[in-house]
Write a protein that holds these residues in place. Structure first.
Motif, PDB file in Angstrom:
ATOM      1  N   PHE A  99     -33.964  40.901 -38.182  1.00 16.70           N
ATOM      2  CA  PHE A  99     -33.212  39.847 -37.505  1.00 16.70           C
ATOM      3  C   PHE A  99     -33.717  38.451 -37.861  1.00 16.70           C
ATOM      4  O   PHE A  99     -33.026  37.676 -38.497  1.00 16.70           O
ATOM      5  N   ALA A 100     -34.937  38.128 -37.473  1.00 16.97           N
ATOM      6  CA  ALA A 100     -35.435  36.758 -37.693  1.00 16.97           C
ATOM      7  C   ALA A 100     -36.932  36.719 -37.436  1.00 16.97           C
ATOM      8  O   ALA A 100     -37.515  37.685 -36.942  1.00 16.97           O
ATOM      9  N   ASP A 101     -37.521  35.595 -37.770  1.00 18.62           N
ATOM     10  CA  ASP A 101     -38.948  35.398 -37.501  1.00 18.62           C
ATOM     11  C   ASP A 101     -39.167  33.918 -37.202  1.00 18.62           C
ATOM     12  O   ASP A 101     -38.357  33.077 -37.578  1.00 18.62           O
ATOM     13  N   GLY A 102     -40.260  33.629 -36.536  1.00 19.37           N
ATOM     14  CA  GLY A 102     -40.618  32.226 -36.330  1.00 19.37           C
ATOM     15  C   GLY A 102     -40.249  31.698 -34.970  1.00 19.37           C
ATOM     16  O   GLY A 102     -40.084  32.460 -34.017  1.00 19.37           O
ATOM     17  N   ASN A 103     -40.100  30.390 -34.927  1.00 16.25           N
ATOM     18  CA  ASN A 103     -39.949  29.690 -33.660  1.00 16.25           C
ATOM     19  C   ASN A 103     -38.481  29.314 -33.388  1.00 16.25           C
ATOM     20  O   ASN A 103     -37.928  28.439 -34.057  1.00 16.25           O
ATOM     21  N   PRO A 104     -37.845  29.953 -32.407  1.00 18.84           N
ATOM     22  CA  PRO A 104     -36.428  29.663 -32.153  1.00 18.84           C
ATOM     23  C   PRO A 104     -36.169  28.224 -31.704  1.00 18.84           C
ATOM     24  O   PRO A 104     -35.028  27.784 -31.689  1.00 18.84           O
ATOM     25  N   LYS A 105     -37.249  27.512 -31.356  1.00 14.55           N
ATOM     26  CA  LYS A 105     -37.037  26.117 -30.930  1.00 14.55           C
ATOM     27  C   LYS A 105     -37.265  25.135 -32.083  1.00 14.55           C
ATOM     28  O   LYS A 105     -37.241  23.921 -31.891  1.00 14.55           O
ATOM     29  N   SER A 106     -37.501  25.677 -33.276  1.00 11.67           N
ATOM     30  CA  SER A 106     -37.804  24.812 -34.416  1.00 11.67           C
ATOM     31  C   SER A 106     -36.615  23.923 -34.797  1.00 11.67           C
ATOM     32  O   SER A 106     -35.462  24.286 -34.592  1.00 11.67           O
ATOM     33  N   ASN A 107     -36.937  22.762 -35.376  1.00  6.78           N
ATOM     34  CA  ASN A 107     -35.879  21.883 -35.901  1.00  6.78           C
ATOM     35  C   ASN A 107     -35.359  22.385 -37.243  1.00  6.78           C
ATOM     36  O   ASN A 107     -34.333  21.924 -37.720  1.00  6.78           O
ATOM     37  N   LEU A 108     -36.137  23.281 -37.860  1.00  6.74           N
ATOM     38  CA  LEU A 108     -35.772  23.750 -39.200  1.00  6.74           C
ATOM     39  C   LEU A 108     -35.465  25.247 -39.206  1.00  6.74           C
ATOM     40  O   LEU A 108     -36.312  26.067 -38.837  1.00  6.74           O
ATOM     41  N   MET A 109     -34.252  25.580 -39.637  1.00  2.79           N
ATOM     42  CA  MET A 109     -33.863  26.990 -39.772  1.00  2.79           C
ATOM     43  C   MET A 109     -33.751  27.297 -41.266  1.00  2.79           C
ATOM     44  O   MET A 109     -33.094  26.565 -42.003  1.00  2.79           O
ATOM     45  N   ILE A 110     -34.408  28.362 -41.688  1.00  2.54           N
ATOM     46  CA  ILE A 110     -34.405  28.741 -43.101  1.00  2.54           C
ATOM     47  C   ILE A 110     -33.575  30.014 -43.260  1.00  2.54           C
ATOM     48  O   ILE A 110     -33.772  30.980 -42.522  1.00  2.54           O
ATOM     49  N   ILE A 111     -32.648  29.983 -44.209  1.00  3.02           N
ATOM     50  CA  ILE A 111     -31.763  31.148 -44.387  1.00  3.02           C
ATOM     51  C   ILE A 111     -31.914  31.706 -45.802  1.00  3.02           C
ATOM     52  O   ILE A 111     -31.662  31.009 -46.785  1.00  3.02           O
ATOM     53  N   GLY A 112     -32.354  32.948 -45.885  1.00  2.33           N
ATOM     54  CA  GLY A 112     -32.509  33.617 -47.175  1.00  2.33           C
ATOM     55  C   GLY A 112     -31.325  34.525 -47.464  1.00  2.33           C
ATOM     56  O   GLY A 112     -30.223  34.340 -46.921  1.00  2.33           O
ATOM     57  N   GLU A 113     -31.551  35.537 -48.272  1.00  5.58           N
ATOM     58  CA  GLU A 113     -30.441  36.399 -48.707  1.00  5.58           C
ATOM     59  C   GLU A 113     -30.334  37.672 -47.853  1.00  5.58           C
ATOM     60  O   GLU A 113     -29.438  37.804 -47.024  1.00  5.58           O
TER      61      GLU A 113
END
Ligand code: URA
Length: 215
Positions: free
Chosen positions: A56-70
């Motif tokens: 699904f996802a990793d990291g901080n859901p409150k981050s200003n930066l969302m990274i989308i891979g393949e």
């Protein structure tokens, strides 16, 4: 029960935290991410996956930066976490070069299941997952989006652009009247194959770093 006892009971059972948390930041948001996960879990039949194989996802859901891979690979599927293989190690290094890490960004993929033989997802598969990805973006509501590689670029712009030509240029994604600024850049797996392109990638990372400072 007197007031003190009631208060102690609330703290002891963590009811207090849950109620206050719900009030202040809205448990609704977490709940909806859960709902999204359930919906994506129901897409597992696409690749004949077990529901537990979703990444699904990793990291901080409150981050200003969302990274989308393949899409996840074998390691990601095993650990149910995006970008944990070789490409992930490079991504971590790239993030660290601009003082970011897994706790300061939010990472997901266009496709949440590993495609058979690790092949590139087809346009039909991308389009099938796209409504869920858009919902995901709305829930996270990032200030900036980093699109890694041609699949993430294609998800939002079809075949209008090629990653080599458009990388490092801000583009806009509109989702339900909200505009999200996104920067396409090379996928770390591509950089592993063509390390001479890391120079361009570094330029893009600096754009992200500088833009995050301005937020
Ligand atoms: N490549 C991706 O695009 N995503 C992953 O999670 C891992 C490798």
């Amino acid at each position: 029960m007197n007031e003190k006892l009631i208060s102690e009971y609330y703290h002891f059972t963590e009811l207090y935290d849950r109620l206050i948390y719900r009030k202040k930041i809205g448990i609704q948001k977490n709940f909806t991410i859960q709902e999204l996960k359930i919906k994506i879990n129901n897409l597992s039949n696409i690749y004949n996956k077990k529901k537990g194989q979703m990444v699904f996802a990793d990291g901080n859901p409150k981050s200003n930066l969302m990274i989308i891979g393949e899409a996840p690979g074998a390691n990601e599927e095993k650990f149910q976490r995006p970008f944990v293989g070789e490409a992930g190690k490079l991504l971590d290094k790239m993030l660290s070069a601009i003082n970011l890490n897994r706790d300061s960004v939010y990472i997901t993929n266009v496709i949440n299941y590993r495609p058979p033989d690790n092949r590139k997802p087809t346009s039909d598969e991308i389009n099938l997952f796209l409504p869920y990805l858009k919902e995901h973006i709305q829930l996270i509501n990032p200030k900036l989006i980093l699109l890694l590689g041609s699949t993430a670029l294609e998800a939002f712009f079809n075949k209008e652009y090629t990653i080599t030509k458009i990388r490092g240029t801000w583009l806009k994604i509109k989702i339900k009247n909200k505009v999200f600024n996104c920067l396409p850049s090379f996928h770390p797996a591509f950089l592993l194959r063509q390390p001479e392109q890391k120079k361009q990638s570094w330029t893009d990372l600096q754009i992200i770093r500088d833009s995050l400072k301005e937020i």
